[in-house]
Design a protein around this motif. Structure first.
Motif, PDB file in Angstrom:
ATOM      1  N   ALA A  68       0.857  -1.192   0.000  1.00 17.96           N
ATOM      2  CA  ALA A  68       0.000   0.000   0.000  1.00 17.96           C
ATOM      3  C   ALA A  68       0.890   1.238   0.000  1.00 17.96           C
ATOM      4  O   ALA A  68       1.991   1.217   0.531  1.00 17.96           O
ATOM      5  CB  ALA A  68      -0.891  -0.008   1.225  1.00 17.96           C
ATOM      6  N   ASP A  69       0.388   2.324  -0.645  1.00 17.37           N
ATOM      7  CA  ASP A  69       1.181   3.545  -0.712  1.00 17.37           C
ATOM      8  C   ASP A  69       1.172   4.307   0.609  1.00 17.37           C
ATOM      9  O   ASP A  69       2.134   4.971   0.959  1.00 17.37           O
ATOM     10  CB  ASP A  69       0.654   4.475  -1.825  1.00 17.37           C
ATOM     11  CG  ASP A  69       0.827   3.832  -3.186  1.00 17.37           C
ATOM     12  OD1 ASP A  69       1.794   3.064  -3.327  1.00 17.37           O
ATOM     13  OD2 ASP A  69      -0.011   4.068  -4.072  1.00 17.37           O
ATOM     14  N   ASP A  70       0.046   4.208   1.335  1.00 13.16           N
ATOM     15  CA  ASP A  70      -0.126   5.074   2.504  1.00 13.16           C
ATOM     16  C   ASP A  70      -0.040   4.329   3.830  1.00 13.16           C
ATOM     17  O   ASP A  70      -0.278   4.906   4.884  1.00 13.16           O
ATOM     18  CB  ASP A  70      -1.473   5.791   2.409  1.00 13.16           C
ATOM     19  CG  ASP A  70      -2.611   4.793   2.208  1.00 13.16           C
ATOM     20  OD1 ASP A  70      -2.308   3.607   1.925  1.00 13.16           O
ATOM     21  OD2 ASP A  70      -3.779   5.184   2.339  1.00 13.16           O
ATOM     22  N   SER A  71       0.268   3.022   3.807  1.00 16.48           N
ATOM     23  CA  SER A  71       0.378   2.295   5.083  1.00 16.48           C
ATOM     24  C   SER A  71       1.433   1.196   4.936  1.00 16.48           C
ATOM     25  O   SER A  71       2.072   1.059   3.901  1.00 16.48           O
ATOM     26  CB  SER A  71      -0.974   1.685   5.465  1.00 16.48           C
ATOM     27  OG  SER A  71      -1.262   0.607   4.592  1.00 16.48           O
ATOM     28  N   LEU A  72       1.588   0.417   6.022  1.00 14.92           N
ATOM     29  CA  LEU A  72       2.581  -0.667   5.999  1.00 14.92           C
ATOM     30  C   LEU A  72       1.956  -1.978   5.518  1.00 14.92           C
ATOM     31  O   LEU A  72       2.545  -3.043   5.667  1.00 14.92           O
ATOM     32  CB  LEU A  72       3.168  -0.852   7.399  1.00 14.92           C
ATOM     33  CG  LEU A  72       4.077   0.289   7.884  1.00 14.92           C
ATOM     34  CD1 LEU A  72       4.413   0.091   9.364  1.00 14.92           C
ATOM     35  CD2 LEU A  72       5.359   0.352   7.068  1.00 14.92           C
ATOM     36  N   TRP A  73       0.733  -1.888   4.955  1.00 19.00           N
ATOM     37  CA  TRP A  73       0.031  -3.083   4.487  1.00 19.00           C
ATOM     38  C   TRP A  73       0.796  -3.729   3.322  1.00 19.00           C
ATOM     39  O   TRP A  73       1.288  -3.043   2.419  1.00 19.00           O
ATOM     40  CB  TRP A  73      -1.375  -2.697   4.047  1.00 19.00           C
ATOM     41  CG  TRP A  73      -2.221  -3.858   3.583  1.00 19.00           C
ATOM     42  CD1 TRP A  73      -2.961  -4.688   4.363  1.00 19.00           C
ATOM     43  CD2 TRP A  73      -2.407  -4.289   2.237  1.00 19.00           C
ATOM     44  NE1 TRP A  73      -3.609  -5.605   3.591  1.00 19.00           N
ATOM     45  CE2 TRP A  73      -3.278  -5.397   2.273  1.00 19.00           C
ATOM     46  CE3 TRP A  73      -1.914  -3.857   0.994  1.00 19.00           C
ATOM     47  CZ2 TRP A  73      -3.674  -6.071   1.126  1.00 19.00           C
ATOM     48  CZ3 TRP A  73      -2.309  -4.544  -0.141  1.00 19.00           C
ATOM     49  CH2 TRP A  73      -3.181  -5.631  -0.067  1.00 19.00           C
ATOM     50  N   VAL A  74       0.916  -5.025   3.355  1.00 18.84           N
ATOM     51  CA  VAL A  74       1.593  -5.739   2.274  1.00 18.84           C
ATOM     52  C   VAL A  74       0.857  -7.046   2.024  1.00 18.84           C
ATOM     53  O   VAL A  74       0.310  -7.651   2.945  1.00 18.84           O
ATOM     54  CB  VAL A  74       3.094  -5.964   2.609  1.00 18.84           C
ATOM     55  CG1 VAL A  74       3.270  -6.726   3.894  1.00 18.84           C
ATOM     56  CG2 VAL A  74       3.807  -6.680   1.471  1.00 18.84           C
ATOM     57  N   GLN A  75       0.790  -7.408   0.751  1.00 17.27           N
ATOM     58  CA  GLN A  75       0.141  -8.671   0.384  1.00 17.27           C
ATOM     59  C   GLN A  75       1.086  -9.442  -0.519  1.00 17.27           C
ATOM     60  O   GLN A  75       1.741  -8.851  -1.385  1.00 17.27           O
ATOM     61  CB  GLN A  75      -1.162  -8.380  -0.359  1.00 17.27           C
ATOM     62  CG  GLN A  75      -1.989  -9.635  -0.608  1.00 17.27           C
ATOM     63  CD  GLN A  75      -3.017  -9.432  -1.703  1.00 17.27           C
ATOM     64  OE1 GLN A  75      -2.683  -9.012  -2.807  1.00 17.27           O
ATOM     65  NE2 GLN A  75      -4.266  -9.718  -1.389  1.00 17.27           N
ATOM     66  N   PHE A  76       1.186 -10.736  -0.308  1.00 17.73           N
ATOM     67  CA  PHE A  76       2.033 -11.544  -1.192  1.00 17.73           C
ATOM     68  C   PHE A  76       1.516 -12.986  -1.199  1.00 17.73           C
ATOM     69  O   PHE A  76       0.643 -13.352  -0.431  1.00 17.73           O
ATOM     70  CB  PHE A  76       3.493 -11.493  -0.752  1.00 17.73           C
ATOM     71  CG  PHE A  76       3.733 -11.955   0.661  1.00 17.73           C
ATOM     72  CD1 PHE A  76       3.663 -11.057   1.720  1.00 17.73           C
ATOM     73  CD2 PHE A  76       4.028 -13.282   0.928  1.00 17.73           C
ATOM     74  CE1 PHE A  76       3.881 -11.474   3.027  1.00 17.73           C
ATOM     75  CE2 PHE A  76       4.251 -13.704   2.232  1.00 17.73           C
ATOM     76  CZ  PHE A  76       4.172 -12.807   3.280  1.00 17.73           C
ATOM     77  N   LYS A  77       2.098 -13.772  -2.106  1.00 18.52           N
ATOM     78  CA  LYS A  77       1.708 -15.177  -2.200  1.00 18.52           C
ATOM     79  C   LYS A  77       2.886 -16.052  -1.794  1.00 18.52           C
ATOM     80  O   LYS A  77       4.032 -15.784  -2.158  1.00 18.52           O
ATOM     81  CB  LYS A  77       1.296 -15.511  -3.637  1.00 18.52           C
ATOM     82  CG  LYS A  77      -0.064 -14.964  -4.028  1.00 18.52           C
ATOM     83  CD  LYS A  77      -0.527 -15.632  -5.322  1.00 18.52           C
ATOM     84  CE  LYS A  77      -1.947 -15.240  -5.681  1.00 18.52           C
ATOM     85  NZ  LYS A  77      -2.022 -13.847  -6.192  1.00 18.52           N
ATOM     86  N   LEU A  78       2.578 -17.114  -1.033  1.00 18.70           N
ATOM     87  CA  LEU A  78       3.588 -18.112  -0.674  1.00 18.70           C
ATOM     88  C   LEU A  78       3.316 -19.369  -1.475  1.00 18.70           C
ATOM     89  O   LEU A  78       2.161 -19.740  -1.664  1.00 18.70           O
ATOM     90  CB  LEU A  78       3.506 -18.442   0.815  1.00 18.70           C
ATOM     91  CG  LEU A  78       4.109 -17.466   1.820  1.00 18.70           C
ATOM     92  CD1 LEU A  78       3.847 -17.973   3.224  1.00 18.70           C
ATOM     93  CD2 LEU A  78       5.595 -17.295   1.588  1.00 18.70           C
ATOM     94  N   THR A  79       4.372 -20.026  -1.944  1.00 17.95           N
ATOM     95  CA  THR A  79       4.168 -21.270  -2.687  1.00 17.95           C
ATOM     96  C   THR A  79       5.151 -22.329  -2.221  1.00 17.95           C
ATOM     97  O   THR A  79       6.241 -22.021  -1.730  1.00 17.95           O
ATOM     98  CB  THR A  79       4.343 -21.050  -4.199  1.00 17.95           C
ATOM     99  OG1 THR A  79       4.103 -22.293  -4.864  1.00 17.95           O
ATOM    100  CG2 THR A  79       5.740 -20.580  -4.547  1.00 17.95           C
ATOM    101  N   ASP A  80       4.738 -23.594  -2.339  1.00 17.81           N
ATOM    102  CA  ASP A  80       5.667 -24.699  -2.100  1.00 17.81           C
ATOM    103  C   ASP A  80       5.919 -25.430  -3.416  1.00 17.81           C
ATOM    104  O   ASP A  80       6.376 -26.563  -3.432  1.00 17.81           O
ATOM    105  CB  ASP A  80       5.119 -25.661  -1.041  1.00 17.81           C
ATOM    106  CG  ASP A  80       3.709 -26.121  -1.356  1.00 17.81           C
ATOM    107  OD1 ASP A  80       3.179 -25.735  -2.413  1.00 17.81           O
ATOM    108  OD2 ASP A  80       3.135 -26.855  -0.532  1.00 17.81           O
ATOM    109  N   GLY A  81       5.568 -24.771  -4.541  1.00 19.74           N
ATOM    110  CA  GLY A  81       5.768 -25.386  -5.851  1.00 19.74           C
ATOM    111  C   GLY A  81       4.517 -26.077  -6.353  1.00 19.74           C
ATOM    112  O   GLY A  81       4.423 -26.419  -7.525  1.00 19.74           O
ATOM    113  N   ILE A  82       3.541 -26.284  -5.455  1.00 20.15           N
ATOM    114  CA  ILE A  82       2.311 -26.951  -5.875  1.00 20.15           C
ATOM    115  C   ILE A  82       1.140 -25.976  -5.774  1.00 20.15           C
ATOM    116  O   ILE A  82       0.518 -25.621  -6.761  1.00 20.15           O
ATOM    117  CB  ILE A  82       2.030 -28.217  -5.027  1.00 20.15           C
ATOM    118  CG1 ILE A  82       3.233 -29.163  -5.124  1.00 20.15           C
ATOM    119  CG2 ILE A  82       0.770 -28.923  -5.513  1.00 20.15           C
ATOM    120  CD1 ILE A  82       3.281 -30.209  -4.045  1.00 20.15           C
TER     121      ILE A  82
END
Lengths: 158, 249
Positions: A68-82
């Protein structure tokens, strides 16, 4: 060996075998409970418990990190290959947290199968390389990728 | 088989006199190798591409952990020899090994925490590697405590040896924990069966530090055993003579 000493040696071996067997059985029963985190597959497939605090570990998917531009919010994806698991977090992430690196997110999985994390830990691997060597390896990797792309383009042109 | 030589080895007086000559060399070797390894590792080895300079704590963390594990086997073997052959010297080695091992385990845990904060983002997590290492510290502390829990030296030695033996089961668990479970701690860099996953420029000083820690461990164990010999044999003729000579000089 003196028979008495032999007897005591047998006693020592008995202590060692007995504790190994007992601890081995306990560890066998605990198995999965010894794990520090679940993999995305275990969470997506429902193997991990719902609505309780848990940890998910995997590689941060390349290009999946949204901030996010205005906060510390972050989103991401985790994968184990499957499978892939979406993680949302508000706060400062560790220095070593980057795309393509392993990370562990702790929190609860909500109805939308998104892990609402309260803590992000970066997991580093057992490889140690000087920056110059790492750069050279990256460049070689890029060059290989570029070569492959050019060959594919040439093949297409034909 | 003739076990005579083995029993002669167990004479505290023989041990005290023989190791007297080794000590200056061990001091010199430990000091030289540790200073070479530390300077090399901290100042001359290249920094890590991902972790930067913070990885350099590996030059203390890994050797300390190595010796904390190896030292436990030394302590437990000394305890087993004491139980089987009733060898007094062996129990003294066991008693001397416990505080050294506890200190090294403590160093491994503390350097791990200091390293964990900048790299992982946490000083402490309850993963299998770190928890089993904490259990090792408690085992060492237990052996130390048992040495002082009995009036009789013999009873204290036996109890300590049995706890040391029981605890050996923890060592392979610590070693394999990163392979058996998903842990935050990374798997081993130095492997028995394949090349280390570390650049040679970084790996060589680490080997020097491990060697230095081994020599330091031997030195600390010998010094500790010698003082335990003097304490337990203080009523014997040769120790009285030694003390008298010390007073005269």
């Amino acid at each position: 060996m003196h028979p008495l000493r032999k007897q005591r040696l047998q006693l020592v071996l008995l202590i060692l075998t007995a504790t190994t067997v007992v601890v081995g059985l306990v560890l066998y029963l605990l198995r999965e409970n010894g794990n520090y985190f679940y993999t995305p597959t275990q969470i997506v497939s429902g193997e991990a418990p719902q609505d309780v605090f848990l940890r998910a570990g995997g590689m941060v998917v390349d290009g999946s990190v949204v901030r996010a531009d205005d906060s510390l919010w972050v989103q991401f994806k985790l994968t184990d290959g499957i499978d892939e698991l979406t993680v949302e977090y508000t706060g400062i992430v560790p220095d070593l947290f980057t795309e393509g690196q392993a990370a562990i997110a702790s929190g609860t999985v909500d109805q939308q199968q998104v892990l609402q994390a309260t803590q992000i830990l970066a997991k580093h691997d057992e490889n140690y390389t000087p920056p110059e060597v790492a750069d050279a390896m990256n460049q070689a990797h890029e060059r290989k990728k570029a070569d492959k792309a050019r060959q594919a383009a040439e093949a297409d042109a034909k | 088989m003739n076990w005579q030589w083995f029993h002669r080895l167990g004479s505290p007086r023989w041990f005290y006199q023989t190791t007297e000559r080794w000590l200056p060399w061990l001091y010199l070797a430990a000091l030289t190798i540790l200073s070479v390894g530390l300077t090399w590792g901290l100042a001359f080895a290249p920094e890590d591409a991902k972790q930067g300079n913070s990885f350099r704590i590996i030059y203390i963390h890994v050797p300390a952990s190595f010796l904390a594990l190896a030292g436990y086997y030394i302590m437990a073997s000394a305890g087993a020899i004491g139980l089987i052959w009733k060898m007094k010297l062996s129990y003294m080695v066991m008693k001397a090994a416990a505080p050294i091992g506890a200190a090294l385990t403590f160093v491994a845990l503390v350097t791990g925490a200091i390293w964990g904060k900048p790299t992982w983002g946490a000083y402490w997590v309850w993963d299998a590697r770190i928890t089993s290492m904490l259990i090792l510290l408690f085992l060492y502390l237990g052996v130390i405590a048992l040495q002082y829990a009995y009036q009789s030296v013999d009873a204290a030695s036996k109890a300590g040896a049995i706890l040391a033996l029981v605890g050996t089961v923890n060592i392979p668990i610590i070693y394999k924990s990163v392979d058996w479970w998903y842990t935050l701690h990374q798997p081993a860099t130095i492997k028995l069966t394949s090349a280390p996953s570390m650049h040679p420029d970084m790996f060589q000083p680490l080997l020097v530090m491990i060697l230095g820690f081994y020599i330091f461990y031997a030195l600390a164990l010998i010094v500790g055993t010698r003082s335990e010999i003097l304490r337990r044999e203080r009523k014997t003729g040769w120790v009285r003579e030694l003390a008298a000579a010390e007073v005269r000089s």
